[in-house]
Design an enzyme around this catalytic site. Structure first.
Site, PDB file in Angstrom:
ATOM      1  N   SER A  89      39.133  39.729  42.898  1.00 21.66           N
ATOM      2  CA  SER A  89      39.703  39.994  41.571  1.00 21.66           C
ATOM      3  C   SER A  89      38.813  40.886  40.715  1.00 21.66           C
ATOM      4  CB  SER A  89      39.907  38.644  40.859  1.00 21.66           C
ATOM      5  OG  SER A  89      40.208  38.822  39.487  1.00 21.66           O
ATOM      6  N   ASN A  90      39.455  41.601  39.793  1.00 17.56           N
ATOM      7  CA  ASN A  90      38.737  42.325  38.745  1.00 17.56           C
ATOM      8  C   ASN A  90      38.068  41.376  37.755  1.00 17.56           C
ATOM      9  OD1 ASN A  90      39.247  44.991  39.513  1.00 17.56           O
ATOM     10  ND2 ASN A  90      41.074  45.199  38.235  1.00 17.56           N
ATOM     11  N   ARG A 138      48.376  44.641  28.693  1.00 21.68           N
ATOM     12  CA  ARG A 138      48.134  44.682  30.132  1.00 21.68           C
ATOM     13  C   ARG A 138      47.902  46.130  30.602  1.00 21.68           C
ATOM     14  NH1 ARG A 138      46.182  42.565  34.763  1.00 21.68           N
ATOM     15  NH2 ARG A 138      47.397  43.144  36.585  1.00 21.68           N
ATOM     16  N   ASP A 154      44.680  38.677  45.205  1.00 26.89           N
ATOM     17  CA  ASP A 154      44.479  39.085  43.817  1.00 26.89           C
ATOM     18  C   ASP A 154      44.700  37.854  42.942  1.00 26.89           C
ATOM     19  OD1 ASP A 154      44.335  40.839  41.472  1.00 26.89           O
ATOM     20  OD2 ASP A 154      46.489  40.480  41.332  1.00 26.89           O
TER      21      ASP A 154
END
Lengths: 230, 230
Positions: B121-122, B44, B13
């Site tokens: 990852s996003n 977040r 990640d």
């Protein structure tokens, strides 16, 4: 009145919309003075987060259970020693909720106006039946719909699809009423006409979609639907 | 060493795992004294929440954009008058992140040991390229995988499936490394062998699944993988 006249049924979110979950925070504060509000807020946040994650990953677990999981995590995160009795007390608050003060009269006005009504909730059928009884709302809904039937939580389209199926109506003919901004967004995306009861003056979620209408209480929903006719 | 010897590649990640997002909170505190930590935390939280909701509803929007949306909501929710310059400053922090102190040396040890590596990852491809450069991590990854390729965010299985496809390996042969508890849960459900870097001593998410291994820093990942051989 063009918009409202097109509405042929109303579907309500349950927890926080029909049923006031404020008492949960009160009890949390009694049990953990000075930390009750934070516990209640984090509990709610984790409960919803777990519903999203489990639906995304195809790992459904009933809402009663993820509500307990959310409580367990929130207590651990805040360093609170939650014993079995306190856990049971807090969970039981979800089984004996009050309606918001104006809700009973408002729902009766919709019923008297002949509008078919439903609950459409993440809650299990058992949670909903107990909550309806506890809030004195027996007989006010034509359908009590739980996402448990499709094992996916809102905002998954399969969850929202329960209402059009039950009413036999297109989504835009149904007014979906919720106090949760994210639920209003998901329901609007799905295709419902939507009403956001923004009780606490929250900003609109930044999701590029707005509810069809917004108000502060259930009375505003009644005014939107039958105010001009009542 | 039986477990570790089965691992043939490592997927990381990015934000919070490879790249330290602490500087974002520092800047938020400079801009809004006394409210920076709350702003950074809510920002977040909304960023991740929007990734879940959009994936559930099939309404993908790139991570850079939902990061900005999350910031806008968080500022509005906290009643902060965020002007255009402050917004740009905060967003730019995401484009110039530092690595966690031990990460560069740890990644080089894995590289030296011959283990194929990836980011999963996003973040958008652009965000990842800029962050890799900013953190001085050029050349340390064999694959830089963004969920943008499948337009679904983690924890959707399609997002995780990018790593087995890139490596040509079964999920259990890949160690997925993340600092996010929910990401460790989703990756474990998906079938990866998982390592949770629990930097801040969080409790395990109450999701009925545990990571294969847990540590406090990236050095613990190296010890897990090649400690006995290095």
């Amino acid at each position: 009145m063009a918009q409202q006249a097109r509405i042929q049924a109303v579907a309500f979110d349950a927890f926080g919309t029909l049923f006031d979950v404020y008492s949960v925070g009160l009890l949390a504060e009694q049990l953990f003075p000075g930390k009750g509000a934070t516990l209640a807020e984090l509990w709610r946040q984790k409960q919803i987060e777990y519903s999203f994650i489990r639906s995304l990953s195809g790992r459904y677990k009933p809402f009663w259970d993820i509500t307990r999981d959310g409580l367990d995590f929130a207590a651990a995160r805040l360093g609170l020693a939650l014993d079995g009795a306190q856990r049971t007390q807090l969970m039981n608050q979800y089984a004996c909720l009050s309606p918001f003060p104006e809700n009973l009269a408002a729902l009766r006005r919709l019923k008297d106006a002949g509008l078919p009504t439903a609950i459409l909730s993440n809650g299990t059928p058992e949670m909903l039946q107990v909550a309806i009884k506890s809030a004195g709302m027996q007989g006010l809904f034509d359908h009590v719909l739980s996402v448990d039937a499709v094992r996916k939580y809102k905002t998954h389209p399969d969850a929202y699809a329960l209402a059009p199926a039950a009413f036999g109506l297109a989504p835009e003919r149904i007014l979906f009423v919720t106090s949760n901004g994210w639920d209003a967004a998901g329901a609007s995306w799905y295709g419902f006409t939507t009403f956001w009861i923004n009780r606490s003056g929250q900003p609109l979620e930044a999701l590029d979609v707005a509810p069809t209408a917004t108000g502060r209480t259930m009375d505003d929903v009644v005014a939107y639907l039958i105010g001009g006719r009542g």
